[in-house]
Design an enzyme around this catalytic site. Structure first.
Site, PDB file in Angstrom:
ATOM      1  N   CYS D 118      45.159  35.126  48.983  1.00 55.56           N
ATOM      2  CA  CYS D 118      43.924  34.354  48.823  1.00 55.56           C
ATOM      3  C   CYS D 118      42.729  35.031  49.479  1.00 55.56           C
ATOM      4  O   CYS D 118      41.605  34.514  49.394  1.00 55.56           O
ATOM      5  CB  CYS D 118      44.078  32.961  49.435  1.00 55.56           C
ATOM      6  SG  CYS D 118      45.247  31.916  48.574  1.00 55.56           S
ATOM      7  N   HIS D 136      43.422  26.103  51.571  1.00 57.83           N
ATOM      8  CA  HIS D 136      43.980  26.141  50.213  1.00 57.83           C
ATOM      9  C   HIS D 136      45.273  25.340  50.234  1.00 57.83           C
ATOM     10  O   HIS D 136      46.226  25.710  50.918  1.00 57.83           O
ATOM     11  CB  HIS D 136      44.241  27.581  49.782  1.00 57.83           C
ATOM     12  CG  HIS D 136      44.975  27.668  48.470  1.00 57.83           C
ATOM     13  ND1 HIS D 136      44.688  26.842  47.407  1.00 57.83           N
ATOM     14  CD2 HIS D 136      45.994  28.466  48.055  1.00 57.83           C
ATOM     15  CE1 HIS D 136      45.493  27.132  46.395  1.00 57.83           C
ATOM     16  NE2 HIS D 136      46.301  28.103  46.757  1.00 57.83           N
ATOM     17  N   HIS D 138      48.475  23.200  48.272  1.00 59.04           N
ATOM     18  CA  HIS D 138      49.318  22.977  47.102  1.00 59.04           C
ATOM     19  C   HIS D 138      49.793  21.520  47.038  1.00 59.04           C
ATOM     20  O   HIS D 138      50.806  21.234  46.404  1.00 59.04           O
ATOM     21  CB  HIS D 138      50.537  23.899  47.144  1.00 59.04           C
ATOM     22  CG  HIS D 138      50.267  25.301  46.710  1.00 59.04           C
ATOM     23  ND1 HIS D 138      51.255  26.153  46.284  1.00 59.04           N
ATOM     24  CD2 HIS D 138      49.119  26.008  46.620  1.00 59.04           C
ATOM     25  CE1 HIS D 138      50.728  27.338  45.971  1.00 59.04           C
ATOM     26  NE2 HIS D 138      49.441  27.273  46.173  1.00 59.04           N
ATOM     27  N   GLU D 161      35.447   4.225  49.195  1.00 60.14           N
ATOM     28  CA  GLU D 161      34.883   4.439  50.527  1.00 60.14           C
ATOM     29  C   GLU D 161      35.109   5.872  51.016  1.00 60.14           C
ATOM     30  O   GLU D 161      34.244   6.469  51.651  1.00 60.14           O
ATOM     31  CB  GLU D 161      35.521   3.455  51.515  1.00 60.14           C
ATOM     32  CG  GLU D 161      35.158   3.665  52.978  1.00 60.14           C
ATOM     33  CD  GLU D 161      33.703   3.339  53.294  1.00 60.14           C
ATOM     34  OE1 GLU D 161      33.015   2.752  52.437  1.00 60.14           O
ATOM     35  OE2 GLU D 161      33.257   3.683  54.406  1.00 60.14           O
TER      36      GLU D 161
END
Lengths: 247, 247, 247, 247
Positions: D118, D136, D138, D161
């Site tokens: 990434c 990141h 999953h 909210e």
């Protein structure tokens, strides 16, 4: 909102200067209550009630010779991570809502402390319900039960054993929890919360549509126990609806 | 209910005064059993079986020269938080249901101790099933499986590997668990529980409609293992129904 | 089943008496592997893969100069609570399946030790797949995906990022996991497991209908990582079906 | 992809050799940031966001006199178990993406370290969004909300909210999160991620179809808080759809 109780930092009332106050601020009971607010915040975070800094826990400080309406109140700051809140991170308020002590400013990237936005709501519950503790939860099922029927102002469930865990209720009693509409800021909920408490004297909780729930009890044990029962019943309602079963 | 076993605090029978009793009350085995009740209560709380002070765990105190029907019994108090129960918070009962020792009264806001409302039910299971441990769970799925068909007095499931975890069952056996109707107080369930145990001698569990389940085993390990299997099977049934699949 | 590998306690082969064996039995690597089996068992129990004493974890003992097919194997006993299994509670087997050391007999109410019923299945996977670790899970969703279509012998899913976590698979590959039918005892699964492994050389898992799944990898890290990915994909399939979405 | 930032191990730029860099590499702030990456990775693993070695956390190293665009960056290695990552297992990158220090090679069966796949995506977010942290995830519901309508490039939700927990949003604002299509490797997402960030300047997250989500904030507290809110909203959307309710 003018007549609603407010947390005010700078307008410290005369009472605060009484010597007895400062002794109480250093009491063991207060220390334990601050530790308990921190501990319960972590526990409720793990239950999914306080994620995203949402939700909050407040307790009164029990002292033997102090009647409940005069007890100090511990609250958490606004917008802090409830899984990482230490006892020192809490506010102490007088029974009237004046801030007696505030948490130290923490280093970057923490924000400067600000008392929870729920303060006026918590103070209103303390005032009206003789509560010893209030829990504001963002538990997902608490939010979702208010969305099943968006025109209904009540959540109703009956014939569930866990209803017995709600103060004043037996197995054959229907549990009715009022639902108030949400508003952009917590402060704007004071009026409708007040009205709901007045309209449902048997209830120890008020749901807020698309938001969550306020739950209280005479003591922190009662508030926590009832909160577990309410969340169980909300979860049951959601699952029963998924199964196409009535409740 | 007149003939059902009862926990009685004040009518201590003569047997209690035998010296041997007091030695046993101080035994290591008893200490370990009290610690185990506290430890399992926390574990089951985290599994969602004992929330809102609901549900309870009871164990017999294993001692080498004492036949199971004469063993002491450890129970928890009524209405206590199962996530915060220490070994000292437990009751010790004689095999006949007389209270031999009770927990110390704790400070505010704890209530004065009172033996679990399930005591007569637990004693009945011990008496009829030669059990070494009984678990009463409020697990949500245990409650919900009793609501799928409100006119059925049985929960049935078959062809699931986890059925092998239930005493006396193989993979090809159908598991049948009786369901009894709930009542306003635990004590009122004694008669129907007795009837269900008698009617389903192969079952090691009885479901209570809209309430939960009682599960037992020869030992605490057997009761815990079976409880995990039963809860797995209840969860499977709920999910299968959500998926529109038979079970 | 005659030709399938078997765990045999008493017929210790000559090889066992070689001095080198006893040194290896006391090696640090073996100690670490036993500790890891215990630690992973607790972790997987908490993930819901090993409840009710179901499911099991087995690892090979990595030693620098020992080729994988000759490495010792650590297994857990049959029917033990995976949340309470200490390193000492494990079995050590030779690569051929002979038991080299067994856990001490524990006091009541623990049963006398007996090697896991999965031993012949684990040995078959080690033999055929050059695996370094095998995980047998009873995770509920692993069980349920085999029940969606009871006439299908495969679980298929594609276009999910987590498929990349399965050995030999990229994002655009379809994941195909064979499903074998369950049988009353684990030993009876050897033949169909063997056939499934042979028929699906790309798969690192075999599902067992209404039961669970076997997952393996070159190392314990690979087996654990893939197991997390498989369980994620099983959970995704169940939720997608609940939502009426294809997968 | 040619113009996208890249993590490069061997082409260390001149700036790296400045003495000040090496002092900063040993700073307390860096040590704390590495510890925080490890700690948050475990916490998010337990929340189900980082299972199967998927997902990743990266933080900037806050130092008083260093403007954010020049701050060091801590990242985790590719393909490591996020529940077992120690502070030493992390990479330190310059603000431009050059690797300043890498984790020691660990013994078998760990793979040799390789910076997270990434990295180019994280660097792009840092560059475009003035972020102090990127998560990141999953999380299964993050993946599933992208599959409800496979032809829609946006996830939309309003009147919840928890939307207030997303930076720049009030209760009455609709939350719009762009969805980009998945690709076989993370690096191939740089272009579409860039386009999504540019097209949705108010969003602090980008969903990746059938994959997960990238979430960022000015600080690690903001990123974590928003991540909890986003996951809450994704879970709400999935449950509302299961219930047949609009959102």
């Amino acid at each position: 909102m003018n007549s609603s109780p407010q947390a005010e930092v700078f307008e410290v009332p005369a009472e605060v200067f009484e010597a007895a106050y400062w002794l109480r601020v250093q009491s063991n009971s207060l220390k334990q209550t601050k530790a308990l607010v921190s501990e319960l915040s972590l526990q409720f975070y793990k239950l999914g009630w306080l994620s995203g800094t949402g939700g909050s826990v407040t307790l009164k400080v029990h002292e033997h010779n102090v009647p409940k309406q005069n007890q100090f109140i511990v609250m958490s700051p606004s917008g802090v991570q409830k899984d990482r809140m230490s006892p020192e991170d809490t506010y102490v308020l007088s029974s009237g809502g004046s801030i007696l002590s505030l948490p130290p400013t923490k280093s970057y990237p923490n924000n400067p402390p600000k008392c929870t936005d729920c303060a006026p709501l918590f103070l209103k519950v303390y005032e009206m319900c003789n509560a010893g503790a209030v829990i504001h939860s963002h538990g997902l099922d608490a939010c979702l039960v208010t969305m099943i029927n968006s025109s209904s102002n009540e959540f109703r469930i009956r014939n569930m054993e866990m209803i017995k865990g709600i103060q004043g209720h037996g197995y054959h009693d229907e549990l009715v929890v009022p639902i108030i509409e949400n508003a952009p800021s917590e402060g704007q909920l004071v009026e409708s919360l007040t009205k709901a408490i007045r309209g449902y004297p048997k209830s120890t909780a008020v749901l807020v549509r698309r938001h969550g729930v306020f739950i209280w009890g005479d003591t922190w044990i009662s508030a926590k126990t009832q909160a577990e029962c309410y969340h169980y019943l909300f979860a049951a309602a959601i699952k029963l609806r998924q199964l196409g079963l009535p409740y």
